[in-house]
Design a protein around this motif. Structure first.
Motif, PDB file in Angstrom:
ATOM      1  N   LEU A 150       0.842  -1.296   0.017  1.00 50.32           N
ATOM      2  CA  LEU A 150      -0.014   0.073  -0.063  1.00 50.32           C
ATOM      3  C   LEU A 150       0.873   1.195  -0.056  1.00 50.32           C
ATOM      4  CD1 LEU A 150      -2.673  -1.295   2.583  1.00 50.32           C
ATOM      5  CD2 LEU A 150      -2.939  -0.910   0.403  1.00 50.32           C
ATOM      6  N   PRO A 151       0.310   2.392  -0.435  1.00 45.06           N
ATOM      7  CA  PRO A 151       1.243   3.713  -0.542  1.00 45.06           C
ATOM      8  C   PRO A 151       1.397   3.842   1.251  1.00 45.06           C
ATOM      9  CG  PRO A 151      -0.519   3.693  -2.066  1.00 45.06           C
ATOM     10  CD  PRO A 151      -0.892   2.468  -1.201  1.00 45.06           C
ATOM     11  N   PRO A 152       2.235   4.919   1.299  1.00 47.11           N
ATOM     12  CA  PRO A 152       2.672   5.065   2.643  1.00 47.11           C
ATOM     13  C   PRO A 152       1.396   5.652   3.393  1.00 47.11           C
ATOM     14  CG  PRO A 152       4.357   5.923   1.288  1.00 47.11           C
ATOM     15  CD  PRO A 152       3.433   5.396   0.437  1.00 47.11           C
ATOM     16  N   ASP A 153       0.523   6.705   2.933  1.00 47.54           N
ATOM     17  CA  ASP A 153      -0.775   7.168   3.692  1.00 47.54           C
ATOM     18  C   ASP A 153      -1.721   6.057   3.659  1.00 47.54           C
ATOM     19  OD1 ASP A 153       0.397   9.605   3.517  1.00 47.54           O
ATOM     20  OD2 ASP A 153      -0.732  10.405   1.850  1.00 47.54           O
ATOM     21  N   ASP A 154      -1.921   4.993   2.872  1.00 42.94           N
ATOM     22  CA  ASP A 154      -2.763   3.987   3.029  1.00 42.94           C
ATOM     23  C   ASP A 154      -2.182   2.925   4.108  1.00 42.94           C
ATOM     24  OD1 ASP A 154      -4.370   5.063   0.978  1.00 42.94           O
ATOM     25  OD2 ASP A 154      -3.818   3.961  -0.292  1.00 42.94           O
ATOM     26  N   SER A 155      -1.120   2.809   4.016  1.00 43.36           N
ATOM     27  CA  SER A 155      -0.452   2.098   5.111  1.00 43.36           C
ATOM     28  C   SER A 155      -0.420   2.406   6.417  1.00 43.36           C
ATOM     29  CB  SER A 155       0.972   1.855   4.693  1.00 43.36           C
ATOM     30  OG  SER A 155       1.466   1.261   3.342  1.00 43.36           O
ATOM     31  N   ARG A 156      -0.355   3.707   6.496  1.00 44.68           N
ATOM     32  CA  ARG A 156      -0.655   4.466   7.728  1.00 44.68           C
ATOM     33  C   ARG A 156      -2.068   4.302   8.390  1.00 44.68           C
ATOM     34  NH1 ARG A 156       1.410   8.188  11.287  1.00 44.68           N
ATOM     35  NH2 ARG A 156      -0.140   9.573  12.268  1.00 44.68           N
ATOM     36  N   ALA A 157      -2.863   4.287   7.436  1.00 50.61           N
ATOM     37  CA  ALA A 157      -4.233   4.122   7.657  1.00 50.61           C
ATOM     38  C   ALA A 157      -4.560   2.686   8.125  1.00 50.61           C
ATOM     39  CB  ALA A 157      -5.431   4.605   6.295  1.00 50.61           C
ATOM     40  N   LEU A 158      -3.942   1.870   7.685  1.00 49.59           N
ATOM     41  CA  LEU A 158      -4.047   0.447   7.995  1.00 49.59           C
ATOM     42  C   LEU A 158      -3.600   0.086   9.326  1.00 49.59           C
ATOM     43  CD1 LEU A 158      -5.080  -2.593   7.527  1.00 49.59           C
ATOM     44  CD2 LEU A 158      -2.871  -2.991   6.537  1.00 49.59           C
ATOM     45  N   ILE A 159      -2.431   0.835   9.816  1.00 46.67           N
ATOM     46  CA  ILE A 159      -1.764   0.468  10.945  1.00 46.67           C
ATOM     47  C   ILE A 159      -2.543   1.242  12.104  1.00 46.67           C
ATOM     48  CG2 ILE A 159       0.106   1.220  12.260  1.00 46.67           C
ATOM     49  CD1 ILE A 159       2.031   1.298  10.009  1.00 46.67           C
ATOM     50  N   THR A 160      -3.422   2.472  11.647  1.00 46.80           N
ATOM     51  CA  THR A 160      -4.212   2.974  12.585  1.00 46.80           C
ATOM     52  C   THR A 160      -5.419   2.215  13.101  1.00 46.80           C
ATOM     53  OG1 THR A 160      -3.311   5.143  11.969  1.00 46.80           O
ATOM     54  CG2 THR A 160      -5.360   4.912  12.924  1.00 46.80           C
ATOM     55  N   SER A 161      -5.932   1.583  11.929  1.00 47.60           N
ATOM     56  CA  SER A 161      -6.850   0.744  12.029  1.00 47.60           C
ATOM     57  C   SER A 161      -6.740  -0.450  12.937  1.00 47.60           C
ATOM     58  CB  SER A 161      -7.545   0.026  10.695  1.00 47.60           C
ATOM     59  OG  SER A 161      -8.760  -0.557  10.782  1.00 47.60           O
ATOM     60  N   VAL A 162      -5.561  -1.219  12.654  1.00 49.83           N
ATOM     61  CA  VAL A 162      -5.217  -2.278  13.533  1.00 49.83           C
ATOM     62  C   VAL A 162      -4.813  -2.034  14.994  1.00 49.83           C
ATOM     63  CG1 VAL A 162      -3.721  -4.237  13.932  1.00 49.83           C
ATOM     64  CG2 VAL A 162      -4.492  -3.406  11.708  1.00 49.83           C
ATOM     65  N   HIS A 163      -4.306  -0.669  15.031  1.00 53.70           N
ATOM     66  CA  HIS A 163      -3.940  -0.058  16.366  1.00 53.70           C
ATOM     67  C   HIS A 163      -5.340   0.004  17.219  1.00 53.70           C
ATOM     68  CE1 HIS A 163      -3.178   3.523  19.087  1.00 53.70           C
ATOM     69  NE2 HIS A 163      -2.398   2.714  19.565  1.00 53.70           N
TER      70      HIS A 163
END
Length: 275
Positions: A257-270
């Motif tokens: 995933l692009p960096p911004d989408d990756s950050r969104a996924l990490i936030t969701s799992v967090h």
């Protein structure tokens, strides 16, 4: 070094501190004077001498300059650092300190340089269930100290591609994972650090590739480190091995995933790990 016979049982950190104290006294320098010379507080000097604080590379270099010891304390610091790392990993660490850029691919656990203290402790305890607590503590401290590379004046760029498994594998419990993912989010905002996630939806793209790290240097050479043996990793410097790894890394980035989408996924799992 000083001529004093040190008590048996001192660990490498305590020996470092004892050497600083003995040389300082031999030069008739106070802790405050040494602190001023190396640009640290006298309280910092006191803790280093007591063996309760891991000195920075800047401190060791400052001691060598203040004492005229020509690299002695920098070498002693390296011994302290090496004491908590397996011997097969030391060549990699030496190269990591010199790298201009670091490219890492992680499959099941977050790369060491980005691990929190509690996450690292859980990893080491799982891998060494019979090891004494003080040895685990030393390994954890050594791993966390690797972050200092990213805090130096001219840090290397860091690009991390990790599989979604790294985010969802429960290491140390839900609270530990929540803190670890929060740390990842913080690091993703650091200049020079890029983090991308390969989601489960990408299929086999990143799920069957061994974890590896590429270290690029100012002279345009590159080294490859691969976790491919049961009791340690291997370093490769051959042009063909490095070229193949670089091609694989580009392919992994393309599936991530692009960096911004990756950050969104990490936030969701967090959020899933937070109570």
């Amino acid at each position: 070094m000083s001529g004093e016979a040190f008590p048996e049982g001192l660990n490498p950190l305590e020996r470092f501190g004892r050497e600083v104290r003995e040389v300082r006294k031999g030069r008739k320098i106070t802790q405050r004077q040494l602190g001023k010379a190396v640009q640290y507080s006298d309280g910092y000097v006191s803790k280093v001498e007591a063996g309760t604080l891991m000195p920075s590379e800047k401190f060791a270099r400052g001691c060598d300059l203040a004492f005229g010891t020509h690299g002695l304390f920098l070498r002693l610091l390296r011994r302290v650092e090496e004491g908590d790392h397996p011997s097969w990993f030391l060549p990699y660490l030496e190269l990591e300190r010199k790298a201009a850029s670091i490219l890492d691919f992680s499959t099941t656990s977050i790369m060491g340089m980005l691990q929190t203290e509690d996450y690292a402790r859980a990893v080491f305890r799982a891998g060494h269930p019979r090891e004494a607590a003080d040895l685990i503590t030393g390994r954890v401290a050594a791993r966390v100290r690797r972050r200092q590379i990213l805090e130096q004046e001219d840090p290397p760029t860091l690009w991390v591609v990790l599989h979604e498994s790294c985010l969802r594998t429960l290491v140390g419990g839900r609270s530990v994972m929540a803190d670890q993912l929060e740390h990842l989010l913080h690091m993703s905002e650091t200049p020079g650090v890029d983090i991308q996630v390969i989601p489960f939806a990408a299929g086999a793209a990143g799920s069957h590739t061994l974890a590896f790290t590429l270290l690029a240097f100012a002279d345009e050479s590159t080294a490859l480190y691969v976790d491919d043996v049961p009791h340690g990793g291997r370093l490769y410097r051959s042009e063909s091995s490095v070229r193949i790894a670089l091609e694989n890394y580009d392919r992994l980035r393309a599936h991530a995933l692009p960096p911004d989408d990756s950050r969104a996924l990490i936030t969701s799992v967090h959020k899933e790990f937070r109570p």
